[in-house]
Each structure stands twice: as C-alpha cells, then as structure tokens.
Design a protein around this motif. Structure first.
Motif, PDB file in Angstrom:
ATOM      1  N   GLY A 198     -71.132  68.934  48.106  1.00  0.00           N
ATOM      2  CA  GLY A 198     -72.231  69.770  48.580  1.00  0.00           C
ATOM      3  C   GLY A 198     -71.729  71.072  49.191  1.00  0.00           C
ATOM      4  O   GLY A 198     -70.571  71.280  49.115  1.00  0.00           O
ATOM      5  N   PRO A 199     -72.519  71.904  49.547  1.00  0.00           N
ATOM      6  CA  PRO A 199     -72.337  73.294  49.797  1.00  0.00           C
ATOM      7  C   PRO A 199     -71.877  73.290  51.390  1.00  0.00           C
ATOM      8  O   PRO A 199     -71.485  74.574  51.591  1.00  0.00           O
ATOM      9  CB  PRO A 199     -73.897  73.866  49.796  1.00  0.00           C
ATOM     10  N   ASP A 200     -71.854  72.417  52.133  1.00  0.00           N
ATOM     11  CA  ASP A 200     -71.283  72.647  53.337  1.00  0.00           C
ATOM     12  C   ASP A 200     -70.276  71.774  53.967  1.00  0.00           C
ATOM     13  O   ASP A 200     -69.827  70.675  53.204  1.00  0.00           O
ATOM     14  CB  ASP A 200     -72.414  72.004  54.414  1.00  0.00           C
ATOM     15  N   SER A 201     -69.334  72.534  54.694  1.00  0.00           N
ATOM     16  CA  SER A 201     -68.198  71.692  55.290  1.00  0.00           C
ATOM     17  C   SER A 201     -68.787  71.141  56.528  1.00  0.00           C
ATOM     18  O   SER A 201     -68.662  71.685  57.583  1.00  0.00           O
ATOM     19  CB  SER A 201     -66.993  72.866  55.749  1.00  0.00           C
ATOM     20  N   LEU A 202     -68.747  69.879  56.582  1.00  0.00           N
ATOM     21  CA  LEU A 202     -69.448  69.055  57.519  1.00  0.00           C
ATOM     22  C   LEU A 202     -68.047  68.400  58.356  1.00  0.00           C
ATOM     23  O   LEU A 202     -67.533  67.903  57.839  1.00  0.00           O
ATOM     24  CB  LEU A 202     -70.219  67.804  56.848  1.00  0.00           C
ATOM     25  N   THR A 203     -68.451  68.029  59.491  1.00  0.00           N
ATOM     26  CA  THR A 203     -67.759  67.644  60.727  1.00  0.00           C
ATOM     27  C   THR A 203     -68.586  66.664  61.365  1.00  0.00           C
ATOM     28  O   THR A 203     -69.846  66.683  61.290  1.00  0.00           O
ATOM     29  CB  THR A 203     -67.180  68.451  61.579  1.00  0.00           C
ATOM     30  N   GLY A 204     -67.928  65.686  62.316  1.00  0.00           N
ATOM     31  CA  GLY A 204     -68.673  64.510  62.973  1.00  0.00           C
ATOM     32  C   GLY A 204     -69.738  65.601  63.790  1.00  0.00           C
ATOM     33  O   GLY A 204     -70.975  65.079  63.811  1.00  0.00           O
ATOM     34  N   GLN A 205     -69.189  66.579  64.469  1.00  0.00           N
ATOM     35  CA  GLN A 205     -70.150  67.239  65.431  1.00  0.00           C
ATOM     36  C   GLN A 205     -71.199  68.046  64.876  1.00  0.00           C
ATOM     37  O   GLN A 205     -72.445  68.145  65.279  1.00  0.00           O
ATOM     38  CB  GLN A 205     -69.161  68.352  66.376  1.00  0.00           C
ATOM     39  N   SER A 206     -71.034  68.723  63.617  1.00  0.00           N
ATOM     40  CA  SER A 206     -71.782  69.540  63.034  1.00  0.00           C
ATOM     41  C   SER A 206     -73.073  68.653  62.437  1.00  0.00           C
ATOM     42  O   SER A 206     -74.165  68.994  62.306  1.00  0.00           O
ATOM     43  CB  SER A 206     -71.405  70.337  61.979  1.00  0.00           C
ATOM     44  N   ILE A 207     -72.593  67.429  61.912  1.00  0.00           N
ATOM     45  CA  ILE A 207     -73.663  66.494  61.547  1.00  0.00           C
ATOM     46  C   ILE A 207     -74.569  66.076  62.604  1.00  0.00           C
ATOM     47  O   ILE A 207     -75.608  65.861  62.458  1.00  0.00           O
ATOM     48  CB  ILE A 207     -73.111  65.320  60.843  1.00  0.00           C
ATOM     49  N   ALA A 208     -73.806  65.603  63.773  1.00  0.00           N
ATOM     50  CA  ALA A 208     -74.807  65.395  65.054  1.00  0.00           C
ATOM     51  C   ALA A 208     -75.847  66.596  65.249  1.00  0.00           C
ATOM     52  O   ALA A 208     -77.001  66.180  65.791  1.00  0.00           O
ATOM     53  CB  ALA A 208     -73.728  64.869  66.117  1.00  0.00           C
ATOM     54  N   ASP A 209     -75.170  67.690  65.210  1.00  0.00           N
ATOM     55  CA  ASP A 209     -76.205  68.814  65.596  1.00  0.00           C
ATOM     56  C   ASP A 209     -77.136  68.739  64.556  1.00  0.00           C
ATOM     57  O   ASP A 209     -78.459  69.220  64.974  1.00  0.00           O
ATOM     58  CB  ASP A 209     -75.514  70.216  65.407  1.00  0.00           C
ATOM     59  N   ILE A 210     -77.124  68.612  63.412  1.00  0.00           N
ATOM     60  CA  ILE A 210     -78.050  68.532  62.234  1.00  0.00           C
ATOM     61  C   ILE A 210     -79.249  67.543  62.814  1.00  0.00           C
ATOM     62  O   ILE A 210     -80.347  67.748  62.760  1.00  0.00           O
ATOM     63  CB  ILE A 210     -77.628  68.412  60.767  1.00  0.00           C
ATOM     64  N   TRP A 211     -78.684  66.163  63.021  1.00  0.00           N
ATOM     65  CA  TRP A 211     -79.600  65.243  63.363  1.00  0.00           C
ATOM     66  C   TRP A 211     -80.266  65.790  64.652  1.00  0.00           C
ATOM     67  O   TRP A 211     -81.569  65.449  64.598  1.00  0.00           O
ATOM     68  CB  TRP A 211     -78.846  63.776  63.644  1.00  0.00           C
ATOM     69  N   THR A 212     -79.708  66.376  65.492  1.00  0.00           N
ATOM     70  CA  THR A 212     -80.284  66.773  66.913  1.00  0.00           C
ATOM     71  C   THR A 212     -81.711  67.315  66.461  1.00  0.00           C
ATOM     72  O   THR A 212     -82.752  67.362  66.969  1.00  0.00           O
ATOM     73  CB  THR A 212     -79.305  67.526  67.731  1.00  0.00           C
ATOM     74  N   GLU A 213     -81.330  68.552  65.546  1.00  0.00           N
ATOM     75  CA  GLU A 213     -82.396  69.553  65.138  1.00  0.00           C
ATOM     76  C   GLU A 213     -83.274  68.852  64.413  1.00  0.00           C
ATOM     77  O   GLU A 213     -84.609  68.972  64.695  1.00  0.00           O
ATOM     78  CB  GLU A 213     -81.820  70.508  64.510  1.00  0.00           C
ATOM     79  N   THR A 214     -82.979  67.951  63.443  1.00  0.00           N
ATOM     80  CA  THR A 214     -84.035  67.189  62.623  1.00  0.00           C
ATOM     81  C   THR A 214     -84.874  66.269  63.358  1.00  0.00           C
ATOM     82  O   THR A 214     -86.089  66.365  63.011  1.00  0.00           O
ATOM     83  CB  THR A 214     -83.120  66.533  61.312  1.00  0.00           C
ATOM     84  N   LEU A 215     -84.294  65.409  64.021  1.00  0.00           N
ATOM     85  CA  LEU A 215     -84.997  64.249  64.915  1.00  0.00           C
ATOM     86  C   LEU A 215     -85.671  64.872  66.135  1.00  0.00           C
ATOM     87  O   LEU A 215     -86.578  64.105  66.565  1.00  0.00           O
ATOM     88  CB  LEU A 215     -84.121  63.164  65.306  1.00  0.00           C
ATOM     89  N   GLY A 216     -85.281  66.134  66.729  1.00  0.00           N
ATOM     90  CA  GLY A 216     -85.791  66.663  67.938  1.00  0.00           C
ATOM     91  C   GLY A 216     -85.485  65.827  68.949  1.00  0.00           C
ATOM     92  O   GLY A 216     -86.325  65.845  69.940  1.00  0.00           O
ATOM     93  N   ARG A 217     -84.399  65.407  69.153  1.00  0.00           N
ATOM     94  CA  ARG A 217     -83.754  64.506  70.158  1.00  0.00           C
ATOM     95  C   ARG A 217     -82.397  64.813  70.363  1.00  0.00           C
ATOM     96  O   ARG A 217     -81.746  64.860  69.249  1.00  0.00           O
ATOM     97  CB  ARG A 217     -84.210  63.315  70.117  1.00  0.00           C
ATOM     98  N   PRO A 218     -81.653  64.589  71.586  1.00  0.00           N
ATOM     99  CA  PRO A 218     -80.031  64.762  71.320  1.00  0.00           C
ATOM    100  C   PRO A 218     -79.507  63.508  70.525  1.00  0.00           C
ATOM    101  O   PRO A 218     -79.645  62.600  70.662  1.00  0.00           O
ATOM    102  CB  PRO A 218     -79.847  64.741  72.964  1.00  0.00           C
ATOM    103  N   VAL A 219     -78.497  63.963  69.642  1.00  0.00           N
ATOM    104  CA  VAL A 219     -77.745  63.257  69.088  1.00  0.00           C
ATOM    105  C   VAL A 219     -76.309  63.835  69.346  1.00  0.00           C
ATOM    106  O   VAL A 219     -76.079  64.657  69.171  1.00  0.00           O
ATOM    107  CB  VAL A 219     -77.946  63.204  67.673  1.00  0.00           C
ATOM    108  N   ARG A 220     -75.400  62.671  69.639  1.00  0.00           N
ATOM    109  CA  ARG A 220     -73.914  62.973  69.697  1.00  0.00           C
ATOM    110  C   ARG A 220     -72.863  62.362  68.736  1.00  0.00           C
ATOM    111  O   ARG A 220     -73.454  61.555  68.161  1.00  0.00           O
ATOM    112  CB  ARG A 220     -73.521  62.591  71.316  1.00  0.00           C
ATOM    113  N   HIS A 221     -71.940  62.727  68.591  1.00  0.00           N
ATOM    114  CA  HIS A 221     -71.105  62.346  67.678  1.00  0.00           C
ATOM    115  C   HIS A 221     -70.183  61.148  68.356  1.00  0.00           C
ATOM    116  O   HIS A 221     -69.783  61.492  69.705  1.00  0.00           O
ATOM    117  CB  HIS A 221     -69.921  63.301  67.322  1.00  0.00           C
TER     118      HIS A 221
END
Length: 292
Positions: A198-221
C-alpha cells in the motif's frame, strides 16, 4: 487456454476468479467440494486439494497457467513445492505464486521462511513465474470491527516502525493481470517479481487516528503486547499458528515492513492506477457497517 486457480474460495482467490471472468480463458477453480462451490458464471469448479497429489494431477491436466495460493498451514511448504512439481509435470507454461513481502528477511517467521524457500525453488529451477509478494492484508482489520465500534480500540500490535499494508482487491487485480499476460503469451515468459504494497507506512497509532477520523469518535491503539495477542489467537487457532503470527508481529514491531517507493511505482504501473490506501478501506468498511 486454461487457468487453474487454487485457494479459489478464499478472500483473494474468489476475487481473482471474478477478475478472470469473461477474459477469454477457460478458468478452473480448485476446491474440495465442487458441488457446493459458489463461483462466477463460466468458471469450472474442479475437485481436489493441494495435499492430495492424485486429485491435483487430475485438476492440472490440460492447464497452461497456474495461480498458486497456499494457505498458512503446518505443511504449507511441502504443499507448495509439490504443487509446483505437479505443474512442471503437466507442462504448465506460466505460474503466478502468492508469496509474502519481506519473506527472506523474516527468517524466523515460519510462513515467511516457507514462502521464501518456494521462491528459491522457482528461481533454481528457472520456472516461468511471476512472484507476488503481498504485505499484511488490510482486510485482516475487518476483525477489529467489534473493538472499533464498541470500546473504541484498534487492537492489532503492529508497532511503530511502519507497515505498508495492501488491499486484497489490489492483490487479486495484480494476480489476474499477470495470469492473463502469461496465459496469452505464445511461449513462457521470463521471471518477474512484484511487491504488493500500500501507499502508506502505517503504525498502530496512525491507524487508530484514521479510524477516529472515519468513525467520528475517539479510537485508541490498544498497545503492542504480543503475549496477550498470542493467547487471544490460541482461542481461535492452533498453537503453532498463534505463535507464527506472534513472530510476524514481533518482526513488524522490531523491523517494520515499509515499501520502497520504486515498488509502489511498479505496482501502480501494473494496476494502471495507484494502490488503495488504508483510509479508502476504512471508509468502505465504515459505510458497510453503518448499512448493516
């Protein structure tokens, strides 16, 4: 013109069949239960399995191109090597083999090391093959649904080094493209290798941030505790498989699995478009969950 697809009922193999539909080649889908197989119109389900050599020889008769996908099994290496041997016996002119990204480097991860050994067999015997090396499948994170929608946790312990996860839709598209290229060629083509990333270098925290943005609610790793992960996996998988996965995540944490920009450029050229991002996947998944 006959293509045999192994792993045909799985997430990748079933999409490969869809991509091959209507492309002018006879397509066979190897399956244990051909009478129950749900395959696209025009695809021929054939009985057999990689661990049953007689059934595999029968299924391979008249085949010119092989898609070889061997699941993570205790005898994965043996099944893959014997399948390639049967393909040689049958006169198959082209193989597309689904390996793994960083297989040779992760020498202590069993299913990575096994795939690297299969690649060595392909090279030493000069088999006419395309080797596809996918990174960690993005769609594996569909298993995170309950944690994401419940307590708001992303639970995969992938660490902070970065992993270039790949969408299985891109894996299937790349596989079908190479299968058709080899199938349509008048003679065997030279060896080719692609990193499927894929085009991204993903970490546990960066994925949690994507889900926070996508779901519109806080998501933590949820963290990177591998012992907890192994115990959780043992509730669903054999012990050897759970340890294998723990070793893989341990390598992700210590070394990462980040794609070279050149690999992304080559995959883009193969697909005819940029590979899908994790954010694309998250948006699609969230929409499906909301509609369910």
């Amino acid at each position: 013109m006959t293509i045999l697809v192994t792993g045909s009922t799985g997430a990748v193999g079933s999409q490969v069949l869809t991509h091959l539909q209507g492309q002018g080649a006879e397509v066979r889908a190897l399956t244990r239960s051909p009478e129950k197989a749900q395959v696209p119109a025009g695809v021929i389900p054939v009985g057999g399995e990689l661990g049953d050599i007689d059934s595999l020889r029968s299924a391979m008769s008249g085949v010119s191109t092989l898609f070889l996908l061997v699941p993570n099994l205790a005898d994965e290496l043996t099944q893959a090597m014997l399948a390639l041997t049967v393909a040689r016996e049958a006169g198959v002119k082209g193989v597309v083999y689904l390996s793994v990204f960083r297989g040779e480097a992760y020498a202590d991860v069993p299913h990575f090391a096994g795939k690297a050994t299969v690649e060595r067999m392909i090279q030493v015997l000069a088999l006419p093959a395309t080797v596809l090396r996918p990174a960690y499948f993005i769609q594996n994170d569909l298993r995170q649904k309950d944690l994401l929608l419940g307590p708001g946790v992303y639970g995969a312990p992938i660490g902070a080094k970065g992993v270039s996860m790949v969408d299985i839709r891109d894996i299937a598209a790349a596989a079908a493209t190479e299968l058709l290229r080899r199938e349509r060629a008048p003679s065997p083509l030279p060896h080719e290798t692609y990193d499927l990333v894929g085009p991204d270098s993903l970490t546990g925290q960066s994925i949690a941030d994507i889900w926070t943005e996508t779901l519109g609610r806080p998501v933590r790793h949820g963290g990177d505790d591998l012992a907890i992960m192994e115990q959780r996996m043992k509730a669903m998988l054999p012990g050897w498989h759970a340890l294998d996965l723990r070793l893989m995540f341990q390598r992700y944490q210590s070394d990462g699995a980040v794609a070279d920009p050149v690999a992304i450029e080559r995959l883009t050229a193969l697909l005819g478009r940029a590979p899908r991002s994790y954010r694309d996947f998250a948006r699609d998944a969230a929409a499906q969950w909301a509609a369910a």
